[in-house]
Design a protein around this motif. Structure first.
Motif, PDB file in Angstrom:
ATOM      1  N   UNK A 124       5.829   1.145   3.017  1.00 40.71           N
ATOM      2  CA  UNK A 124       7.168   1.843   2.616  1.00 40.71           C
ATOM      3  C   UNK A 124       8.490   1.099   2.190  1.00 40.71           C
ATOM      4  N   UNK A 125       8.284  -0.190   1.923  1.00 35.89           N
ATOM      5  CA  UNK A 125       9.053  -1.197   1.004  1.00 35.89           C
ATOM      6  C   UNK A 125       8.768  -1.016  -0.375  1.00 35.89           C
ATOM      7  N   UNK A 126       7.912  -0.131  -0.866  1.00 34.98           N
ATOM      8  CA  UNK A 126       7.200   0.027  -2.119  1.00 34.98           C
ATOM      9  C   UNK A 126       6.572  -1.074  -2.659  1.00 34.98           C
ATOM     10  N   UNK A 127       5.949  -1.936  -1.791  1.00 34.98           N
ATOM     11  CA  UNK A 127       4.827  -2.827  -2.375  1.00 34.98           C
ATOM     12  C   UNK A 127       3.497  -2.273  -2.595  1.00 34.98           C
ATOM     13  N   UNK A 128       2.754  -2.550  -3.726  1.00 32.00           N
ATOM     14  CA  UNK A 128       1.895  -2.090  -3.911  1.00 32.00           C
ATOM     15  C   UNK A 128       0.485  -3.216  -3.423  1.00 32.00           C
ATOM     16  N   UNK A 129      -0.044  -2.632  -2.401  1.00 30.78           N
ATOM     17  CA  UNK A 129      -0.936  -3.389  -1.417  1.00 30.78           C
ATOM     18  C   UNK A 129      -2.593  -3.539  -2.154  1.00 30.78           C
ATOM     19  N   UNK A 130      -2.921  -2.382  -2.489  1.00 37.69           N
ATOM     20  CA  UNK A 130      -4.308  -2.378  -3.021  1.00 37.69           C
ATOM     21  C   UNK A 130      -4.869  -1.094  -3.475  1.00 37.69           C
ATOM     22  N   UNK A 131      -5.850  -0.912  -4.023  1.00 35.27           N
ATOM     23  CA  UNK A 131      -6.319   0.613  -4.551  1.00 35.27           C
ATOM     24  C   UNK A 131      -7.880   0.554  -4.203  1.00 35.27           C
ATOM     25  N   UNK A 132      -8.558   1.781  -4.390  1.00 35.87           N
ATOM     26  CA  UNK A 132      -9.780   1.961  -4.122  1.00 35.87           C
ATOM     27  C   UNK A 132     -10.080   1.858  -2.566  1.00 35.87           C
ATOM     28  N   UNK A 133      -9.008   2.407  -1.800  1.00 36.11           N
ATOM     29  CA  UNK A 133      -9.099   2.095  -0.348  1.00 36.11           C
ATOM     30  C   UNK A 133     -10.024   3.314   0.181  1.00 36.11           C
ATOM     31  N   UNK A 134     -10.903   2.788   0.891  1.00 37.55           N
ATOM     32  CA  UNK A 134     -11.731   3.984   1.646  1.00 37.55           C
ATOM     33  C   UNK A 134     -11.378   4.054   3.165  1.00 37.55           C
TER      34      UNK A 134
END
Length: 215
Positions: A124-134
């Motif tokens: 919620x600090x708008x950092x993009x941590x990753x994607x394709x998260x299951x």
């Protein structure tokens, strides 16, 4: 400044949702608190993040752009007694417009990441941590949620979750396990639902503005 920051955060979220809806592939975005994000990026049994962003400047670019934008608006309106949303919307300042376009490009990036199987993970600090998260199927099932009729979640009624899709049920399980998190689920038919939890209950909203994100 705090109000403007919140409005800019909502502005970013609305753009991302609009772009995901326009792509017609559906998707999910999970917003978590920074401490939760760090734990989820480490070894855990709750969320497996297939593609990860390194803890470097590109991951924090949303946040840095928003604060550059706010600082520019402050410099332009330092004698006006504060910055209003209308001033942001109506300014012709080239730097403000450039920063806004850069934010829009990042919104495009996030929307495209939702097309990969799994959710996009952000804090919620708008950092993009990753994607394709299951989200783990071992998390306890949430059999009912409170469907909210107002943005504050004060007027609600129960709905069963056995009539919704896998993406929704996974998001409900995740929010139940991590209070303070927010899930945004966009269906392939472009319907949008938000989910969060408090007091050991999962709440969901259809088509409401997000007012509880911080930058």
């Amino acid at each position: 400044i705090e109000r403007l920051t919140g409005l800019l955060a909502q502005h970013v979220v609305r753009r991302i949702i609009s772009l995901v809806r326009s792509r017609r592939h559906g998707g999910a975005i999970l917003f978590v608190e920074p401490d939760v994000g760090r734990k989820l990026m480490a070894a855990n049994t709750f969320l497996q993040v297939k593609y990860r962003f390194l803890d470097e400047e590109p991951r924090r670019r949303f946040r840095s752009l928003v604060f550059r934008l706010i600082h520019r608006l402050q410099a332009m309106h330092s004698d006006d007694g504060g910055i209003t949303w209308e001033q942001f919307l109506t300014t012709n300042d080239p730097l403000v417009q450039h920063l806004d376009e850069a934010i829009f490009e990042l919104a495009h990036l996030v929307s495209s990441l939702t097309s990969v199987d799994g959710a996009v993970l952000m804090n919620n600090r708008f950092e993009i941590l990753g994607f394709g998260a299951e989200i783990s199927g071992s998390l306890p099932e949430v059999e009912t949620v409170q469907l909210c009729e107002d943005a504050e979640g004060e007027v609600t009624h129960f709905i069963r979750t056995d009539g919704v899709g896998t993406r929704h049920r996974s998001a409900f399980r995740f929010c139940s396990r991590f209070p303070g998190s927010l899930a945004i689920i966009v269906s392939q038919d472009a319907n949008v639902r938000f989910a969060a939890s408090r007091d050991d209950k999962v709440y969901c909203w259809d088509h409401v503005s997000v007012s509880f994100l911080d930058v």
